[in-house]
Enzyme design. Structure first.
Site, PDB file in Angstrom:
ATOM      1  N   SER A  37       0.862  -1.174   0.000  1.00 17.87           N
ATOM      2  CA  SER A  37       0.000   0.000   0.000  1.00 17.87           C
ATOM      3  C   SER A  37       0.899   1.226   0.000  1.00 17.87           C
ATOM      4  O   SER A  37       2.085   1.144   0.344  1.00 17.87           O
ATOM      5  CB  SER A  37      -0.936   0.008   1.215  1.00 17.87           C
ATOM      6  OG  SER A  37      -0.207  -0.126   2.427  1.00 17.87           O
ATOM      7  N   GLU A  82       1.388   5.667   0.572  1.00 19.91           N
ATOM      8  CA  GLU A  82       0.892   6.891   1.197  1.00 19.91           C
ATOM      9  C   GLU A  82       1.309   8.100   0.364  1.00 19.91           C
ATOM     10  O   GLU A  82       2.460   8.209  -0.060  1.00 19.91           O
ATOM     11  CB  GLU A  82       1.434   7.056   2.618  1.00 19.91           C
ATOM     12  CG  GLU A  82       0.930   8.328   3.299  1.00 19.91           C
ATOM     13  CD  GLU A  82       1.428   8.482   4.719  1.00 19.91           C
ATOM     14  OE1 GLU A  82       0.937   7.722   5.579  1.00 19.91           O
ATOM     15  OE2 GLU A  82       2.301   9.337   4.969  1.00 19.91           O
ATOM     16  N   ASP A 118      -0.877  15.396  14.758  1.00 16.89           N
ATOM     17  CA  ASP A 118       0.115  16.264  15.407  1.00 16.89           C
ATOM     18  C   ASP A 118      -0.450  17.659  15.582  1.00 16.89           C
ATOM     19  O   ASP A 118      -1.180  18.147  14.710  1.00 16.89           O
ATOM     20  CB  ASP A 118       1.388  16.342  14.562  1.00 16.89           C
ATOM     21  CG  ASP A 118       2.083  14.996  14.443  1.00 16.89           C
ATOM     22  OD1 ASP A 118       2.061  14.244  15.436  1.00 16.89           O
ATOM     23  OD2 ASP A 118       2.634  14.709  13.360  1.00 16.89           O
ATOM     24  N   PHE A 132      14.050  15.128  10.339  1.00 19.17           N
ATOM     25  CA  PHE A 132      12.678  14.721  10.609  1.00 19.17           C
ATOM     26  C   PHE A 132      12.642  13.598  11.644  1.00 19.17           C
ATOM     27  O   PHE A 132      11.770  13.551  12.516  1.00 19.17           O
ATOM     28  CB  PHE A 132      11.998  14.271   9.323  1.00 19.17           C
ATOM     29  CG  PHE A 132      10.540  13.946   9.480  1.00 19.17           C
ATOM     30  CD1 PHE A 132       9.609  14.951   9.679  1.00 19.17           C
ATOM     31  CD2 PHE A 132      10.101  12.634   9.442  1.00 19.17           C
ATOM     32  CE1 PHE A 132       8.261  14.656   9.844  1.00 19.17           C
ATOM     33  CE2 PHE A 132       8.758  12.320   9.594  1.00 19.17           C
ATOM     34  CZ  PHE A 132       7.832  13.340   9.794  1.00 19.17           C
ATOM     35  N   HIS A 142       3.822  -1.023   3.701  1.00 20.33           N
ATOM     36  CA  HIS A 142       3.215   0.277   3.430  1.00 20.33           C
ATOM     37  C   HIS A 142       4.339   1.252   3.120  1.00 20.33           C
ATOM     38  O   HIS A 142       5.223   1.479   3.956  1.00 20.33           O
ATOM     39  CB  HIS A 142       2.418   0.751   4.645  1.00 20.33           C
ATOM     40  CG  HIS A 142       1.646   2.018   4.419  1.00 20.33           C
ATOM     41  ND1 HIS A 142       0.505   2.067   3.646  1.00 20.33           N
ATOM     42  CD2 HIS A 142       1.859   3.283   4.863  1.00 20.33           C
ATOM     43  CE1 HIS A 142       0.030   3.305   3.643  1.00 20.33           C
ATOM     44  NE2 HIS A 142       0.839   4.057   4.356  1.00 20.33           N
TER      45      HIS A 142
END
Length: 288
Positions: A8, A10, A102, A211, A261
């Protein structure tokens, strides 16, 4: 083994016309790999909600990928979130990714919105009351930065599953053993839904390091060494990035992992190359 694999993807909503063109190019490139679904994120604090709505509806209508819409608790009352969920149902969209979300930058620690859902577990419970959604939630192999302990983090994950989530998708990681140890602890806690590893092919190593500090993900020393000297060599960096992501997936496959994913960052080439290395290819007979 390849036949058993499921992937999958994103995507994130674009912020300009040029970024939107890149997004749809990414969709076009990756759609032939037949993902189980494609999730579309919100920005921090729900700042890209309207663009998320548009992209998810477009994906559903054109049929290239089955969309999974992100929903967060941030900045919205229950009634507003419930109305969005009902709108999804009206559009035939039944896959959701339920997240706490967030807080907006500069706002400090997360605090529930007055009249909103307290956290992702409460959001999952609310969504299950609205309709028969297929709900994914987040999991954190290194614990969420806001969790007081690893045990508390796993207990929170169990609450999300107990309230009706079908699977958990993890934060990205680069050490297979880290995921496998987490999986063992999750099973020991009585969680029996699929724990899908989140895979991040590295597009920009410097940005990844920064990050990762913010989200609590470890970047191992060997990875620093592997990408050293490639800042100004994008071609080699891309080859190394795809190989690194595929190596991680292969290690997990040896331990019985069949679902992955990919956090694409709207860059199709790395995810496509990684899938190719895993044996996930377009169906030539369909293309013909």
């Amino acid at each position: 083994m390849t036949e058993d694999l499921s992937v999958s993807f994103e995507f994130f909503p674009p912020t300009s016309e040029a970024a939107e063109a890149r997004l749809w190019n990414t969709v076009e490139k990756l759609a032939p790999l037949r993902p189980a679904f494609a999730s579309v994120t919100y920005g921090a604090g729900g700042t890209t909600r309207e663009r998320t709505l548009k992209i998810v509806k477009t994906l559903k209508r054109d049929g290239r990928m089955e969309p999974a819409a992100h929903l967060t608790c941030v900045g919205a009352e229950k009634a507003e979130i419930d109305a969005i969920a009902r709108d999804w149902l009206d559009e035939g969209i039944t896959r959701l990714v339920a997240l706490r979300g967030d807080p907006p930058k500069g706002s400090g620690h997360y605090t529930p919105h007055p009249g909103g859902y307290e956290n992702a577990a409460a959001l999952v419970a609310g969504l299950r009351e609205i309709g028969d959604f297929d709900i994914s939630v987040a999991a954190y192999p290194e614990a969420h930065p806001d969790s007081p302990s690893e045990a508390a983090d796993i207990a929170n994950l169990k609450a999300k599953i107990d309230n009706g989530a079908a699977r958990a998708i993890t934060q990205y990681f680069f050490d297979a053993d880290l995921f496998l140890r987490f999986r063992d602890k999750v099973v020991a806690a009585g969680i029996d839904v699929p724990i899908v590893p989140g895979i991040m092919p590295i597009t920009n190593f410097g940005k990844l390091v920064n990050f990762s500090k913010a989200c609590g993900a470890t970047v191992p020393n060997w990875l620093h060494e592997r990408f050293e000297g490639l800042d100004e060599d994008p071609e080699t960096r891309e080859l190394v990035a795809a190989s690194t992501a595929a190596d991680l997936c292969h290690q997990l496959m040896l331990e019985g992992v069949n679902d992955f994913h990919f956090y694409t960052l709207n860059v199709p080439s790395l995810t496509y190359a990684t899938c190719h290395l895993l044996g996930i290819r377009p169906d030539v007979s369909e293309a013909a």
